[in-house]
Design a protein around this motif. Structure first.
Motif: not given
Length: 99
Positions: A20-42
């Motif tokens: 749980t901590a690893l998934v939460t940390g990964g999601a937080a890092a992705a949000l801070m890096a500016g990864v959005t669902p649109a860029t992830a889909a691209n």
């Protein structure tokens, strides 16, 4: 009931908390890096990404199987086969027991 002589099973709680901590940390890092669902889909539409998503887990699986085979092979001699079971004698013959 038969009691097992093997050591107690390790607690699942630690693994669940760590995951749980690893998934939460990964999601937080992705949000801070500016990864959005649109860029992830691209990114996911590119062929190289699709190949990597397929091949990385497959490669890990093959390596894990090779590791287990090597560990089993290097452990030593295989255990002796158990003797064959005797066939149970059935008290039945043709024509007997039919009404």
């Amino acid at each position: 009931m038969h009691k097992s002589t093997s050591p107690k099973r390790k607690s699942f709680r630690r693994v669940a908390i760590a995951t749980t901590a690893l998934v939460t940390g990964g999601a937080a890092a992705a949000l801070m890096a500016g990864v959005t669902p649109a860029t992830a889909a691209n990114l996911a539409s590119q062929p190289d990404t699709q190949i990597a998503v397929f091949m990385v887990p497959l490669t890990i699986l093959v390596l894990a199987v090779m590791f287990e085979v090597a560990r089993f092979a290097l452990r030593g001699n295989l255990p002796v086969d158990a003797p064959a079971r005797r066939r149970a004698h059935r008290h039945w013959s043709p024509g007997r027991g039919e009404s």
